[in-house]
Write an enzyme that holds these catalytic residues in place. Structure first.
Site, mmCIF file in Angstrom:
data_model
loop_
_atom_site.group_PDB
_atom_site.id
_atom_site.type_symbol
_atom_site.label_atom_id
_atom_site.label_comp_id
_atom_site.label_asym_id
_atom_site.label_seq_id
_atom_site.Cartn_x
_atom_site.Cartn_y
_atom_site.Cartn_z
ATOM 1 N N SER A 36 2.380 4.112 -7.487
ATOM 2 C CA SER A 36 2.048 2.753 -7.905
ATOM 3 C C SER A 36 2.925 1.786 -7.130
ATOM 4 O O SER A 36 4.096 2.087 -6.854
ATOM 5 C CB SER A 36 2.317 2.605 -9.406
ATOM 6 N N LEU A 48 0.816 -1.217 0.000
ATOM 7 C CA LEU A 48 0.000 0.000 0.000
ATOM 8 C C LEU A 48 0.850 1.268 0.000
ATOM 9 O O LEU A 48 1.927 1.322 0.611
ATOM 10 C CB LEU A 48 -0.925 -0.011 1.214
ATOM 11 N N GLY A 63 -1.736 6.491 -2.381
ATOM 12 C CA GLY A 63 -2.877 6.396 -3.302
ATOM 13 C C GLY A 63 -3.946 5.474 -2.733
ATOM 14 O O GLY A 63 -5.126 5.844 -2.635
ATOM 15 N N HIS A 64 -3.528 4.276 -2.311
ATOM 16 C CA HIS A 64 -4.473 3.349 -1.667
ATOM 17 C C HIS A 64 -5.064 3.999 -0.405
ATOM 18 O O HIS A 64 -6.257 3.897 -0.143
ATOM 19 C CB HIS A 64 -3.760 2.063 -1.221
HETATM 20 P P1 AMP Z 1 -3.904 -2.058 -6.786
HETATM 21 O O1 AMP Z 1 -3.395 -2.463 -5.437
HETATM 22 O O2 AMP Z 1 -2.839 -1.598 -7.712
HETATM 23 O O3 AMP Z 1 -4.840 -3.086 -7.389
HETATM 24 O O4 AMP Z 1 -4.803 -0.777 -6.529
HETATM 25 C C1 AMP Z 1 -5.899 -0.800 -5.658
HETATM 26 C C2 AMP Z 1 -6.739 0.444 -5.852
HETATM 27 O O5 AMP Z 1 -5.946 1.605 -5.572
HETATM 28 C C3 AMP Z 1 -7.230 0.590 -7.315
HETATM 29 O O6 AMP Z 1 -8.568 1.045 -7.294
HETATM 30 C C4 AMP Z 1 -6.299 1.612 -7.863
HETATM 31 O O7 AMP Z 1 -6.851 2.354 -8.931
HETATM 32 C C5 AMP Z 1 -6.050 2.506 -6.653
HETATM 33 N N1 AMP Z 1 -4.806 3.272 -6.832
HETATM 34 C C6 AMP Z 1 -3.604 2.792 -7.224
HETATM 35 N N2 AMP Z 1 -2.704 3.793 -7.346
HETATM 36 C C7 AMP Z 1 -3.370 4.938 -7.046
HETATM 37 C C8 AMP Z 1 -3.000 6.311 -6.996
HETATM 38 N N3 AMP Z 1 -1.769 6.724 -7.300
HETATM 39 N N4 AMP Z 1 -3.924 7.213 -6.633
HETATM 40 C C9 AMP Z 1 -5.205 6.811 -6.334
HETATM 41 N N5 AMP Z 1 -5.614 5.533 -6.350
HETATM 42 C C10 AMP Z 1 -4.720 4.605 -6.704
#
Ligand code: AMP
Length: 281
Positions: free
Chosen positions: A185, A33, A36-37
């Protein structure tokens, strides 16, 4: 904060929360995490009585060539971050329980899954839609939170929820970025210092597109050409695609008007990064 591994316990928790009249917010993630998360978790905690975060690296959305095995896994750190952001539950299921032997059921959102990133990752969005549908069935949230960072994913999930009459609200939240504009990310940790610097080119190209459009450019072709020129100045960087599309149906637009989604995928060395912006003309 509680960590739940069992699917049944998660369903029971959700049912009991509902019986007590509590609203349940849900943030699906693959862990590792970052802020963003956490912005999604904080939003959920602000809008709901209870917030559940799932951490599940979904094998179904990775192709054989992709980074499933080495995808960062950091449960201990994630637990601390989730608690600080206001989560009440971490749902951390086992892959063997989510996809037991003989598993045969998939969700495919046609038309939206084979464009943009889907063109280069053919089974990816089938994997995403399937796991999100399964998690929704287990967690049964009132509102689920997704990031605009994965714009195509958000469009697909919204369509799935509408088409399958799932009674959940979907909220799509803005992309959180580092100081130089790079979208946060979990994969950014793969970048070496040189690549990390180069990675700022994704947002720089999107900012350039915004500036061109604000100055009157209306041809997608021209805007994309200028973005390509900017990115191609960098060595060790390869564009996979740049597209300007309608943000609802992901169909390419030739003349830019109304709302458009500008999306791109770029390899920095061996690391594939994606980003996008929405512009309203
Ligand atoms: P992931 O763990 O990559 O599957 O992401 C989980 C959630 O967090 C998804 O809805 C992503 O779009 C969101 N997410 C990932 N990176 C960001 C970011 N930089 N800003 C906002 N939300 C994000």
């Amino acid at each position: 904060m509680k960590i739940i591994r069992s699917i049944k316990q998660m369903s029971d928790f959700s049912r009991k929360a509902k019986l007590r009249g509590r609203s349940l917010g849900f943030v699906p993630t693959m862990g590792a995490l970052h802020q963003g998360h956490l912005s999604l978790i904080k939003k959920s905690a602000a809008e709901n009585d209870v917030t559940a975060v799932s951490i599940f690296v979904n094998p179904l959305q990775f192709s054989a060539r992709e980074d499933f095995k080495r995808y960062p896994r950091r449960l201990k750190g994630d637990v601390v971050l989730c608690a600080a952001a206001g989560a009440d539950i971490i749902f951390y299921p086992e892959a063997g329980k989510m996809y037991p032997k003989g598993y045969r059921t998939y969700v495919c959102v046609e038309g939206l899954s084979d464009v943009l990133c889907g063109k280069f990752r053919p089974a990816h969005f089938k994997g995403v839609a399937t796991i999100v549908a399964k998690l929704f069935n287990v967690v049964n949230p009132d509102i689920a939170y997704f990031g605009r960072k994965d714009a195509q994913q958000a469009v697909i999930i919204k369509k799935m929820v509408r088409n399958l009459n799932m009674p959940f609200k979907i909220r799509v939240m803005p992309t959180l970025r580092d100081k130089d504009g790079l979208a946060l990310s979990s994969r950014n940790i793969y970048l070496n210092p040189r690549e990390r610097k180069d990675a700022a080119i994704l947002y720089a190209a999107l900012a350039k597109a915004k500036e061109l459009i604000e100055r009157g450019s209306r041809s997608s072709c021209d805007v994309i050409k200028k973005m390509r020129q900017l990115i191609n100045k960098k060595k060790n960087v390869r564009i996979q695609y740049i597209s300007i599309v309608d943000p609802e149906n992901l169909i390419p637009v030739n003349r830019i008007k109304g709302k458009v989604l500008i999306a791109l995928a770029v390899y920095i060395g061996k690391i594939r990064l994606i980003d996008n912006i929405i512009i309203n003309v």
